[in-house]
Enzyme design. Structure first.
Site, mmCIF file in Angstrom:
data_model
loop_
_atom_site.group_PDB
_atom_site.id
_atom_site.type_symbol
_atom_site.label_atom_id
_atom_site.label_comp_id
_atom_site.label_asym_id
_atom_site.label_seq_id
_atom_site.Cartn_x
_atom_site.Cartn_y
_atom_site.Cartn_z
ATOM 1 N N HIS A 6 89.681 8.925 90.649
ATOM 2 C CA HIS A 6 90.196 10.100 91.361
ATOM 3 C C HIS A 6 89.084 11.133 91.525
ATOM 4 O O HIS A 6 88.749 11.872 90.592
ATOM 5 C CB HIS A 6 91.386 10.682 90.575
ATOM 6 C CG HIS A 6 92.101 11.767 91.299
ATOM 7 N ND1 HIS A 6 92.572 12.897 90.682
ATOM 8 C CD2 HIS A 6 92.419 11.902 92.612
ATOM 9 C CE1 HIS A 6 93.151 13.678 91.577
ATOM 10 N NE2 HIS A 6 93.067 13.092 92.762
ATOM 11 N N SER A 50 96.129 10.464 94.459
ATOM 12 C CA SER A 50 96.319 11.663 93.641
ATOM 13 C C SER A 50 97.640 11.599 92.899
ATOM 14 O O SER A 50 97.815 12.296 91.898
ATOM 15 C CB SER A 50 96.386 12.910 94.522
ATOM 16 O OG SER A 50 95.230 13.075 95.237
ATOM 17 N N GLU A 62 88.305 11.600 87.615
ATOM 18 C CA GLU A 62 89.284 11.145 86.626
ATOM 19 C C GLU A 62 89.384 9.633 86.739
ATOM 20 O O GLU A 62 89.635 9.110 87.840
ATOM 21 C CB GLU A 62 90.655 11.775 86.891
ATOM 22 C CG GLU A 62 90.713 13.250 86.572
ATOM 23 C CD GLU A 62 92.082 13.864 86.859
ATOM 24 O OE1 GLU A 62 92.492 14.765 86.125
ATOM 25 O OE2 GLU A 62 92.750 13.459 87.842
ATOM 26 N N ASN A 81 95.778 17.856 87.958
ATOM 27 C CA ASN A 81 96.940 18.349 88.710
ATOM 28 C C ASN A 81 98.112 18.715 87.800
ATOM 29 O O ASN A 81 98.872 19.623 88.093
ATOM 30 C CB ASN A 81 97.376 17.334 89.769
ATOM 31 C CG ASN A 81 96.459 17.397 90.975
ATOM 32 O OD1 ASN A 81 95.731 18.376 91.160
ATOM 33 N ND2 ASN A 81 96.470 16.368 91.798
HETATM 34 P P1 NAD Z 1 92.866 11.389 105.214
HETATM 35 O O1 NAD Z 1 94.135 11.450 105.968
HETATM 36 O O2 NAD Z 1 91.801 12.376 105.509
HETATM 37 O O3 NAD Z 1 92.221 9.914 105.362
HETATM 38 C C1 NAD Z 1 92.982 8.733 105.298
HETATM 39 C C2 NAD Z 1 92.288 7.709 106.171
HETATM 40 O O4 NAD Z 1 92.962 6.445 106.022
HETATM 41 C C3 NAD Z 1 92.319 8.047 107.676
HETATM 42 O O5 NAD Z 1 90.998 8.051 108.186
HETATM 43 C C4 NAD Z 1 93.152 6.931 108.279
HETATM 44 O O6 NAD Z 1 92.736 6.569 109.594
HETATM 45 C C5 NAD Z 1 92.899 5.803 107.289
HETATM 46 N N1 NAD Z 1 93.901 4.731 107.379
HETATM 47 C C6 NAD Z 1 95.246 4.862 107.437
HETATM 48 N N2 NAD Z 1 95.805 3.631 107.539
HETATM 49 C C7 NAD Z 1 94.803 2.719 107.508
HETATM 50 C C8 NAD Z 1 94.741 1.298 107.554
HETATM 51 N N3 NAD Z 1 95.826 0.571 107.659
HETATM 52 N N4 NAD Z 1 93.521 0.690 107.495
HETATM 53 C C9 NAD Z 1 92.390 1.431 107.394
HETATM 54 N N5 NAD Z 1 92.394 2.782 107.342
HETATM 55 C C10 NAD Z 1 93.577 3.423 107.405
HETATM 56 O O7 NAD Z 1 93.282 11.447 103.660
HETATM 57 P P2 NAD Z 1 92.420 11.960 102.426
HETATM 58 O O8 NAD Z 1 92.664 13.417 102.220
HETATM 59 O O9 NAD Z 1 91.029 11.457 102.547
HETATM 60 O O10 NAD Z 1 93.155 11.228 101.208
HETATM 61 C C11 NAD Z 1 92.941 9.858 100.947
HETATM 62 C C12 NAD Z 1 93.410 9.542 99.539
HETATM 63 O O11 NAD Z 1 92.697 10.375 98.605
HETATM 64 C C13 NAD Z 1 94.888 9.785 99.277
HETATM 65 O O12 NAD Z 1 95.359 8.787 98.405
HETATM 66 C C14 NAD Z 1 94.914 11.163 98.607
HETATM 67 O O13 NAD Z 1 96.020 11.306 97.731
HETATM 68 C C15 NAD Z 1 93.635 11.106 97.807
HETATM 69 N N6 NAD Z 1 93.007 12.401 97.463
HETATM 70 C C16 NAD Z 1 92.931 13.407 98.404
HETATM 71 C C17 NAD Z 1 92.298 14.609 98.071
HETATM 72 C C18 NAD Z 1 92.147 15.737 99.083
HETATM 73 O O14 NAD Z 1 91.888 16.878 98.674
HETATM 74 N N7 NAD Z 1 92.261 15.455 100.380
HETATM 75 C C19 NAD Z 1 91.750 14.777 96.783
HETATM 76 C C20 NAD Z 1 91.826 13.726 95.872
HETATM 77 C C21 NAD Z 1 92.466 12.541 96.219
#
Ligand code: NAD
Length: 368
Positions: A226, A205, A238, A276
């Site tokens: 995104h 993000s 996006e 954003n």
């Molecule tokens: P989250 O914390 O729910 O999930 C992240 C996952 O990555 C976890 O399951 C974790 O175990 C895994 N992980 C961490 N280290 C790892 C590794 N070394 N190998 C394999 N897996 C590993 O996070 P999220 O909310 O799903 O966000 C993920 C991405 O998406 C981020 O970059 C965030 O900026 C982006 N994003 C989030 C949202 C939102 O609303 N949550 C929206 C758009 C984009």
């Protein structure tokens, strides 16, 4: 609308003038249409959101054949619906998509990919995390999908902790925790394990895609994809083009997003991308308005929902996103553009310091 290359017969669902694969001429081809002859509609309750329409459509094609199709979009009697040509559906089924990170976003993207017909390989640090995500997808699908269809979708998702399973993936999307060093490490590993044709995407993000691509030998193969939360419901993707991303990769990303039933928009690699950058100053302003104590949180939200026709008020939305996340994005925008309009307002900073972060802590502008 369907457009087809006259030379290699590749097809697109959006207007393309020249084939990105063989440079052949692309022309619009006739698509089968069906007419809506009847429908039933139920609304599925969804906590914290407007109710989701879920329709059964009775369709008649131009040969007088009838079929029933499920749809999350509402249609009126007599509306014309385009049928995707069979080859396009089969092509979608042939793709293999890898997901790194089986958290909130990885899980959602895996679900939508499998529903599109893609083979999905979902990876997390521990198999247990990926297994729990698969079980959440199962629960979600159970609410909307028949058992046999659900099993078919789940059958397309393989969970693993081994990167070498991604060797033949067409696309790998990382949805890891928002940490540049972690993402860089994983990108390097991906380039070692995947074939030269695999395209890489990041769901970040806020991180710079140009910076992330610096660990790759071929920087043109990384693009931002995104998605928005919750992925199965949100229509927008996006597509973020870094200064190295090739046009071919951007076209591929658009095609995949479209096949997934999403609407892609293309933007450059700058803080906040589009959504954003527009949203956060708006939420910040609403929080600042709340701090002058002339309107309640409920009245500010009501003004926006009724006056601007937004589905949700800005303060309820800030609570849902998390006030710490809102502040972090504003900090990022302020840092990136060095413009005062992005500076988190005093009230937001105080609430974050106090730990009143919204829904996740039970208290923000509202109590939960
Ligand atoms: P989250 O914390 O729910 O999930 C992240 C996952 O990555 C976890 O399951 C974790 O175990 C895994 N992980 C961490 N280290 C790892 C590794 N070394 N190998 C394999 N897996 C590993 O996070 P999220 O909310 O799903 O966000 C993920 C991405 O998406 C981020 O970059 C965030 O900026 C982006 N994003 C989030 C949202 C939102 O609303 N949550 C929206 C758009 C984009």
């Amino acid at each position: 609308m369907v457009f087809e290359c006259q030379d290699c017969h590749k097809k697109w669902h959006y207007d393309v003038k020249v084939c990105i694969f063989c440079q052949g001429n692309v022309t619009e081809v006739a698509v089968k249409q069906s007419t809506v002859r009847g429908f039933t509609k139920v609304e599925i309750p969804s906590p914290g959101h407007t109710r989701v329409p879920y329709c059964d459509l009775l369709l008649e094609d131009d040969q007088g054949n009838f079929q029933i199709r499920k749809s999350f979009t509402e249609y009126k009697l007599g509306d014309l619906i385009e049928e995707a040509p069979k080859e396009l559906k089969q092509e979608a089924r042939k793709r293999t998509v890898g997901l790194i990170g089986a958290g909130t976003m990885g899980r959602g993207i895996a679900q939508v990919s499998a529903q599109t017909g893609y083979q999905v390989i979902m990876i997390d640090r521990h198999e247990e995390i990926a297994r729990k995500s698969l079980s959440k997808i199962d629960t979600l699908l159970s609410k909307t999908t028949k058992e046999d269809v659900k099993q078919e979708i789940l059958g397309r998702i393989k969970i693993t902790t081994n990167f070498y399973d991604l060797e033949h993936a067409d696309l790998v999307i990382e949805a890891l925790t928002e940490d540049m060093e972690l993402k860089k490490e994983v990108m390097k590993e991906l380039e070692n394990e995947c074939s030269q044709n695999t395209i890489f995407a990041t769901n970040t993000s806020s991180l710079s895609i140009s910076e992330l691509s610096q660990v790759l030998e071929d920087q043109s193969r990384l693009v931002g994809l995104h998605f928005f939360n919750p992925v199965p419901r949100m229509k927008l993707v996006e597509i973020v083009k870094s200064k190295y991303t090739s046009d071919r990769v951007v076209e591929f990303a658009k095609e995949v997003a479209t096949e997934m039933g999403k609407t892609p928009v293309v933007t450059g690699d700058a803080p906040g991308f589009i959504v954003n950058r527009l949203l956060l100053p708006f939420l910040n302003e609403a929080i600042d308005k709340f701090s002058d104590a002339t309107s309640s949180a409920a009245d500010i939200d009501k003004a926006v929902t009724l006056g601007l026709n937004h589905p949700m008020g800005p303060l309820a939305l800030a609570d849902l996103i998390g006030l710490d996340v809102c502040k972090a994005i504003l900090d990022e925008l302020y840092e990136g553009y060095k413009d005062h309009k992005y500076k988190p307002c005093k009230t937001l900073c105080i609430m974050v310091e106090k730990g009143d972060l919204g829904r996740k802590t039970g208290k923000g502008f509202y109590k939960y």
